[in-house]
Design a protein around this motif. Structure first.
Motif, PDB file in Angstrom:
ATOM      1  N   GLY A  67      17.242  27.289 -22.447  1.00 53.17           N
ATOM      2  CA  GLY A  67      16.920  28.050 -23.600  1.00 53.17           C
ATOM      3  C   GLY A  67      17.691  29.201 -24.125  1.00 53.17           C
ATOM      4  N   ARG A  68      17.423  29.880 -25.104  1.00 54.32           N
ATOM      5  CA  ARG A  68      18.017  31.260 -25.064  1.00 54.32           C
ATOM      6  C   ARG A  68      16.742  32.091 -25.844  1.00 54.32           C
ATOM      7  N   ARG A  69      16.635  33.188 -24.916  1.00 51.90           N
ATOM      8  CA  ARG A  69      15.583  34.372 -25.090  1.00 51.90           C
ATOM      9  C   ARG A  69      16.033  35.690 -25.124  1.00 51.90           C
ATOM     10  N   GLY A  70      15.436  36.513 -25.775  1.00 54.66           N
ATOM     11  CA  GLY A  70      16.060  37.860 -25.991  1.00 54.66           C
ATOM     12  C   GLY A  70      17.519  38.055 -26.279  1.00 54.66           C
ATOM     13  N   GLY A  71      17.932  39.062 -25.642  1.00 57.64           N
ATOM     14  CA  GLY A  71      19.303  39.461 -26.091  1.00 57.64           C
ATOM     15  C   GLY A  71      19.088  40.855 -26.972  1.00 57.64           C
ATOM     16  N   MET A  72      20.014  41.777 -26.504  1.00 62.18           N
ATOM     17  CA  MET A  72      20.037  43.021 -27.482  1.00 62.18           C
ATOM     18  C   MET A  72      21.404  43.442 -27.736  1.00 62.18           C
ATOM     19  N   CYS A  73      21.804  44.467 -28.675  1.00 65.41           N
ATOM     20  CA  CYS A  73      22.968  45.035 -28.734  1.00 65.41           C
ATOM     21  C   CYS A  73      22.899  46.257 -29.580  1.00 65.41           C
ATOM     22  N   LEU A  74      23.636  47.061 -29.319  1.00 66.48           N
ATOM     23  CA  LEU A  74      23.840  48.656 -30.069  1.00 66.48           C
ATOM     24  C   LEU A  74      25.071  48.891 -30.520  1.00 66.48           C
ATOM     25  N   MET A  75      25.474  48.810 -31.874  1.00 65.70           N
ATOM     26  CA  MET A  75      26.664  49.050 -32.523  1.00 65.70           C
ATOM     27  C   MET A  75      26.787  50.583 -33.086  1.00 65.70           C
ATOM     28  N   TRP A  76      27.735  51.253 -32.996  1.00 63.74           N
ATOM     29  CA  TRP A  76      27.699  52.486 -33.361  1.00 63.74           C
ATOM     30  C   TRP A  76      29.143  52.680 -34.296  1.00 63.74           C
ATOM     31  N   ARG A  77      29.433  53.871 -35.068  1.00 61.06           N
ATOM     32  CA  ARG A  77      30.681  54.080 -35.668  1.00 61.06           C
ATOM     33  C   ARG A  77      31.403  55.328 -35.035  1.00 61.06           C
ATOM     34  N   ASP A  78      32.523  55.361 -35.658  1.00 57.48           N
ATOM     35  CA  ASP A  78      33.510  56.302 -34.906  1.00 57.48           C
ATOM     36  C   ASP A  78      33.095  57.893 -34.874  1.00 57.48           C
ATOM     37  N   ASN A  79      32.254  58.079 -35.832  1.00 58.02           N
ATOM     38  CA  ASN A  79      32.020  59.616 -36.098  1.00 58.02           C
ATOM     39  C   ASN A  79      30.740  59.904 -34.981  1.00 58.02           C
ATOM     40  N   PHE A  80      30.326  58.918 -34.312  1.00 56.37           N
ATOM     41  CA  PHE A  80      29.141  58.982 -33.584  1.00 56.37           C
ATOM     42  C   PHE A  80      29.311  58.465 -32.116  1.00 56.37           C
ATOM     43  N   LYS A  81      28.788  59.172 -31.224  1.00 57.35           N
ATOM     44  CA  LYS A  81      29.093  58.971 -29.722  1.00 57.35           C
ATOM     45  C   LYS A  81      27.735  58.855 -28.981  1.00 57.35           C
ATOM     46  N   PHE A  82      28.072  57.719 -28.158  1.00 58.21           N
ATOM     47  CA  PHE A  82      26.633  56.990 -27.456  1.00 58.21           C
ATOM     48  C   PHE A  82      27.208  56.839 -26.167  1.00 58.21           C
ATOM     49  N   SER A  83      26.427  57.507 -24.938  1.00 62.68           N
ATOM     50  CA  SER A  83      26.654  57.340 -23.626  1.00 62.68           C
ATOM     51  C   SER A  83      25.812  56.561 -22.898  1.00 62.68           C
ATOM     52  N   LEU A  84      25.987  55.381 -22.593  1.00 63.74           N
ATOM     53  CA  LEU A  84      24.875  54.511 -21.866  1.00 63.74           C
ATOM     54  C   LEU A  84      24.478  55.296 -20.483  1.00 63.74           C
ATOM     55  N   ARG A  85      23.058  55.152 -20.167  1.00 61.03           N
ATOM     56  CA  ARG A  85      22.428  55.581 -18.996  1.00 61.03           C
ATOM     57  C   ARG A  85      22.016  54.651 -18.317  1.00 61.03           C
TER      58      ARG A  85
END
Length: 296
Positions: A67-85
């Motif tokens: 089966g297939r359950r859940g799954g997530m993603c985060l997308m962001w643009r060039d003018n925005f910074k995201f650092s994964l913890r």
């Protein structure tokens, strides 16, 4: 600058991708948090190429037992910074730099099964142990906070709702309210079989609110999913966003109103007296008056 949060209920459908593109085109969010993608990274990569984002972090769906359950993603643009913890099958946690201020973002997809929901509350507590005090927590928590956040079906147990309240309280979070339609999920049935609930929401600490006192949160129209997206904008609105026609303000629910007993009574009376969509409008009208009196 804004963020879009959406439980897309499976993004493999071309119509769902089209709906996502439409939301992005109309709202122009700096980053997008998507839950229940039901896709692995290679499949999400092909969708990502169709969108105007520069980076993406993926938590793949569970493909066990065919089966297939859940799954997530985060997308962001060039003018925005995201650092994964940190991340897991139910959260993405990181530090945001929007070009002016730095704060913490946590996207949550709560456990849907009844006997597993305590794990969502444990997740909030664990995340709070390492928290930057200026943090925003967004997603589908698969639970309601108040009985009026549901219409149709069986009444929700007070004990279950209290568990959610306690989890938020222990994590030093608060419900940040919303503009728009009151419910974010529907079972898609009609008539007496229809059930609607406010499962998706935005939580934040007082320190985050002090960073962006002009924030606003809006429930967007539900398209190609059983959940509606939530748009979180944390910079001051222009006049046309603040009003709908001359002098008419958006209806906005503020969770802090419920600390006043008279507001709780108004909600119960409006709901029991009118019912259905008429009851919902009565609640909106009366609680708005109540909220204004508290502010005054």
């Amino acid at each position: 600058m804004s963020c879009l949060s959406w439980n897309c209920h499976g993004i493999e459908n071309p119509q769902t991708v089209t709906a996502l593109k439409r939301y992005i085109r109309l709202q122009n969010p700096a980053f997008v948090f998507i839950m229940e993608t039901k896709l692995v990274k290679a499949e999400l990569d092909s969708i990502f190429m169709q969108l105007e984002f520069s980076k993406m972090h993926v938590v793949e769906c569970d493909t066990a037992n065919g089966g297939r359950r859940g799954g997530m993603c985060l997308m962001w643009r060039d003018n925005f910074k995201f650092s994964l913890r940190s991340d897991s099958s139910h959260h993405i946690d990181g530090v945001v730099d929007d070009g002016e201020k730095i704060w913490r973002f946590v996207g949550v997809y709560g456990w849907p099964k009844e006997d597993m929901k305590y794990l969502t509350w444990k997740l909030l507590w664990d995340l709070a142990d390492n928290q930057n005090s200026q943090w925003l927590c967004v997603g589908d928590f698969n639970e309601i906070l108040f009985s009026f956040e549901k219409i149709g079906g069986r009444l929700r147990s007070d004990a279950k709702m209290e568990d959610f309240h306690n989890a938020i309280r222990e994590a030093n979070l608060d419900d940040l309210g919303y503009e728009g339609y009151s419910f974010t999920w529907t079972n898609g049935q009609t008539g007496a079989d229809n059930i609607q609930e406010r499962l998706d929401r935005c939580l934040g600490t007082l320190e985050w609110v002090q960073l962006y006192p002009e924030y606003h949160i809006k429930h967007l129209p539900c398209i190609s999913s059983d959940h509606c997206p939530i748009l979180i904008n944390w910079y001051k609105r222009t006049r046309d966003r603040c009003t709908q026609g001359k002098g008419k303000k958006f209806s906005r629910f503020e969770s802090m109103w419920l600390s006043d007993e008279s507001c709780q009574t108004i909600v119960r009376d409006a709901w029991n007296g009118d019912g259905g969509s008429t009851g919902i409008q009565a609640i909106k009208d009366k609680i708005s008056n109540c909220g204004q009196s508290l502010k005054d």
